[in-house]
Design a protein around this motif. Structure first.
Motif, PDB file in Angstrom:
ATOM      1  N   PRO A 351      -8.545  -9.132   9.625  1.00 29.94           N
ATOM      2  CA  PRO A 351      -8.121  -8.089  10.576  1.00 29.94           C
ATOM      3  C   PRO A 351      -7.679  -6.828   9.850  1.00 29.94           C
ATOM      4  CG  PRO A 351      -7.183 -10.216  11.176  1.00 29.94           C
ATOM      5  CD  PRO A 351      -7.820 -10.392   9.832  1.00 29.94           C
ATOM      6  N   ALA A 352      -8.046  -5.692  10.381  1.00 27.88           N
ATOM      7  CA  ALA A 352      -7.771  -4.421   9.707  1.00 27.88           C
ATOM      8  C   ALA A 352      -6.285  -4.242   9.414  1.00 27.88           C
ATOM      9  CB  ALA A 352      -8.290  -3.262  10.561  1.00 27.88           C
ATOM     10  N   PHE A 353      -5.410  -4.578  10.365  1.00 28.48           N
ATOM     11  CA  PHE A 353      -3.980  -4.352  10.135  1.00 28.48           C
ATOM     12  C   PHE A 353      -3.483  -5.199   8.969  1.00 28.48           C
ATOM     13  CE2 PHE A 353      -3.642  -8.199  12.686  1.00 28.48           C
ATOM     14  CZ  PHE A 353      -2.513  -8.839  12.184  1.00 28.48           C
ATOM     15  N   GLU A 354      -4.028  -6.408   8.832  1.00 24.93           N
ATOM     16  CA  GLU A 354      -3.615  -7.287   7.742  1.00 24.93           C
ATOM     17  C   GLU A 354      -4.077  -6.735   6.398  1.00 24.93           C
ATOM     18  OE1 GLU A 354      -4.567 -11.839   6.299  1.00 24.93           O
ATOM     19  OE2 GLU A 354      -4.435 -11.431   8.457  1.00 24.93           O
ATOM     20  N   LEU A 355      -5.267  -6.159   6.362  1.00 26.17           N
ATOM     21  CA  LEU A 355      -5.804  -5.619   5.114  1.00 26.17           C
ATOM     22  C   LEU A 355      -5.020  -4.380   4.669  1.00 26.17           C
ATOM     23  CD1 LEU A 355      -7.939  -6.047   2.970  1.00 26.17           C
ATOM     24  CD2 LEU A 355      -9.511  -4.636   4.318  1.00 26.17           C
ATOM     25  N   PHE A 356      -4.639  -3.521   5.611  1.00 27.29           N
ATOM     26  CA  PHE A 356      -3.845  -2.341   5.259  1.00 27.29           C
ATOM     27  C   PHE A 356      -2.492  -2.753   4.694  1.00 27.29           C
ATOM     28  CE2 PHE A 356      -7.072   0.058   7.315  1.00 27.29           C
ATOM     29  CZ  PHE A 356      -6.922   1.366   6.896  1.00 27.29           C
ATOM     30  N   HIS A 357      -1.924  -3.829   5.224  1.00 20.44           N
ATOM     31  CA  HIS A 357      -0.666  -4.348   4.689  1.00 20.44           C
ATOM     32  C   HIS A 357      -0.879  -4.901   3.285  1.00 20.44           C
ATOM     33  CE1 HIS A 357       2.672  -7.604   4.812  1.00 20.44           C
ATOM     34  NE2 HIS A 357       3.100  -6.519   4.207  1.00 20.44           N
ATOM     35  N   LYS A 358      -1.929  -5.705   3.079  1.00 19.96           N
ATOM     36  CA  LYS A 358      -2.226  -6.280   1.767  1.00 19.96           C
ATOM     37  C   LYS A 358      -2.439  -5.192   0.718  1.00 19.96           C
ATOM     38  CE  LYS A 358      -4.411 -10.718   3.005  1.00 19.96           C
ATOM     39  NZ  LYS A 358      -3.605 -11.565   2.104  1.00 19.96           N
ATOM     40  N   ALA A 359      -3.046  -4.082   1.136  1.00 21.24           N
ATOM     41  CA  ALA A 359      -3.362  -2.997   0.196  1.00 21.24           C
ATOM     42  C   ALA A 359      -2.154  -2.119  -0.116  1.00 21.24           C
ATOM     43  CB  ALA A 359      -4.494  -2.141   0.757  1.00 21.24           C
ATOM     44  N   GLY A 360      -1.013  -2.392   0.504  1.00 18.85           N
ATOM     45  CA  GLY A 360       0.189  -1.622   0.223  1.00 18.85           C
ATOM     46  C   GLY A 360       0.268  -0.300   0.958  1.00 18.85           C
ATOM     47  N   LEU A 361      -0.600  -0.094   1.945  1.00 22.63           N
ATOM     48  CA  LEU A 361      -0.576   1.150   2.709  1.00 22.63           C
ATOM     49  C   LEU A 361       0.352   1.066   3.913  1.00 22.63           C
ATOM     50  CD1 LEU A 361      -4.365   2.099   2.564  1.00 22.63           C
ATOM     51  CD2 LEU A 361      -2.484   3.001   1.187  1.00 22.63           C
ATOM     52  N   ALA A 362       0.918  -0.105   4.155  1.00 23.54           N
ATOM     53  CA  ALA A 362       1.916  -0.304   5.206  1.00 23.54           C
ATOM     54  C   ALA A 362       2.888  -1.366   4.718  1.00 23.54           C
ATOM     55  CB  ALA A 362       1.257  -0.734   6.516  1.00 23.54           C
TER      56      ALA A 362
END
Length: 417
Positions: A351-362
């Motif tokens: 899921p996109a929201f999970e990936l943005f969190h993993k990448a440190g952008l959130a």
């Protein structure tokens, strides 16, 4: 008084490091005639220092460049108590193992800014646990506690503000200024240290050390403080919406560090060039006069010079080139923060929201969802319309990566490991 004549204090004043000094004229005369030894203390409350400590670090670097001797004092002992200065509540008490781990991480930062060794101007690192741990409580109170007036201690901001707000101040914390004063006396005895420096919130603690030196040794000691910095808009130095601007590459990439300085507010450019780079003052005067789009070139110079001091010239140049390619050419540079995922995970879809969190952008999944709902998230430069949209191998671009963006200035890459 007239402008300082010693190279060190004249530069301190010219570049904006000077806030207060216990006796500037006497210290200036001393620095003109002999090599002085000075220290700044750093408690080990986190695995790294952040950009809020950079003024102190740069001040030690300037001291060494002016052929004086810096001491970096690690608070292996005082970290067990916690400095109440500028704090609304007691710090979390750390275990000895946590303090040791934090100290190891902090030591690495100083090797980037100072030359350590056995030479007359070489820096060295001390740990106040060496003299605080063996202290006997009753002998210490008898020999040093008698020099401190509780009436006066109650007037210092670190104590007064906490009491005025009716916030608890433990007896443990109340002792902090006594121990910091004792640090100064020990460094004077052991290493001929005559100057303690620090942020303006340390003024009360530093003055206590100067006075204890006069009464207990007796000897003339000096204190000097730097202004506490905030950005032109009032934000605390070294903090962003995403968190602290760490000085450890493990906690913040050189690219993100470069971006922090690149995003400096226009009104802060000249001041930050003086404090955080070694660019000549004449050139800084020219740069801070730039207006309009030209001020962005000064910000890039600030970012590259500040990053080079911490991470090296090569990493700074790579970060600058990555930013140029990202913003001017629309491509992704190799220095962007990267998250590696397995082929199986991407084949299944994340899921996109999970990936943005993993990448440190959130900072959290919830923050990532809000970023996407607000239209601030982009995947390969296209808006992410759904927070649960699966990101898969099919999203990889021709370079074999997936580019994520939060707003216009924060980016990360996803690669297959």
């Amino acid at each position: 008084m007239t402008a300082p004549r010693s190279e060190f204090l004249a530069t301190v004043a010219q570049r904006g490091y000077l806030h207060q000094c216990t006796d500037l004229a006497a210290l200036d005369a001393l620095a003109l005639n002999k090599r002085i030894v000075a220290y700044i203390g750093f408690d080990c409350t986190a695995p790294s220092l952040h950009a809020g400590s950079l003024v102190s670090i740069m001040l030690l670097r300037l001291l060494q460049k002016c052929v004086h001797k810096p001491i970096v004092l690690m608070g292996g002992g005082t970290t067990r108590i916690g400095d109440p200065s500028g704090k609304d509540e007691a710090r979390k008490l750390l275990t000895d193992a946590e303090i040791a781990a934090n100290m190891a991480g902090i030591k690495d930062v100083f090797s980037r800014f100072l030359k350590f060794g056995d030479g007359p101007c070489d820096a060295f690192m001390a740990d106040n646990a060496d003299w605080l741990d063996p202290l006997g409580y009753i002998p210490f109170l008898r020999d040093y506690g008698r020099h401190f007036s509780v009436n006066r201690m109650l007037t210092f901001d670190s104590v007064k503000l906490r009491l005025e707000r009716e916030q608890p101040l433990s007896f443990l914390e109340f002792n902090y200024m006594v121990l910091q004063a004792y640090d100064f006396v020990e460094l004077a005895r052991r290493h001929d240290c005559v100057l303690q420096m620090g942020g303006s919130d340390q003024w009360g603690n530093i003055v206590c050390g100067v006075e204890l030196g006069r009464r207990a040794i007796p000897r003339e000691l000096f204190g000097l403080t730097t202004p506490l910095l905030a950005t032109a808009s009032g934000a605390k130095m070294g903090k962003t919406a995403e968190g602290a601007v760490w000085l450890s590459e493990k906690m913040l990439s050189p690219y993100d560090y470069w971006q922090y300085w690149r995003n400096t507010e226009d009104a802060d450019v000249g001041r930050f060039l003086r404090l955080f780079t070694e660019i000549p003052l004449s050139e800084i005067t020219r740069l801070e006069m730039l207006g309009g789009a030209e001020i962005n070139e000064a910000k890039k110079l600030l970012a590259t010079a500040a990053t080079a001091l911490l991470h090296g010239a090569e990493a700074a140049a790579e970060a600058a080139e990555t930013a140029r390619r990202t913003f001017e050419e629309g491509t992704a540079g190799e220095a962007l923060p990267t998250v590696a995922l397995s082929r199986a995970a991407l084949a299944k879809g994340i899921p996109a929201f999970e990936l943005f969190h993993k990448a440190g952008l959130a900072a959290s999944g919830g923050e990532a969802r809000r970023l996407i709902r607000g239209g601030g998230a982009r995947l390969n430069d296209a808006a992410v319309e759904s927070e649960t949209r699966p990101v898969t191998l099919a999203d990889m671009n021709a370079e074999g990566v997936i580019k994520l963006s939060a707003g216009r200035k924060r980016h990360a890459l996803v690669k297959v490991e």
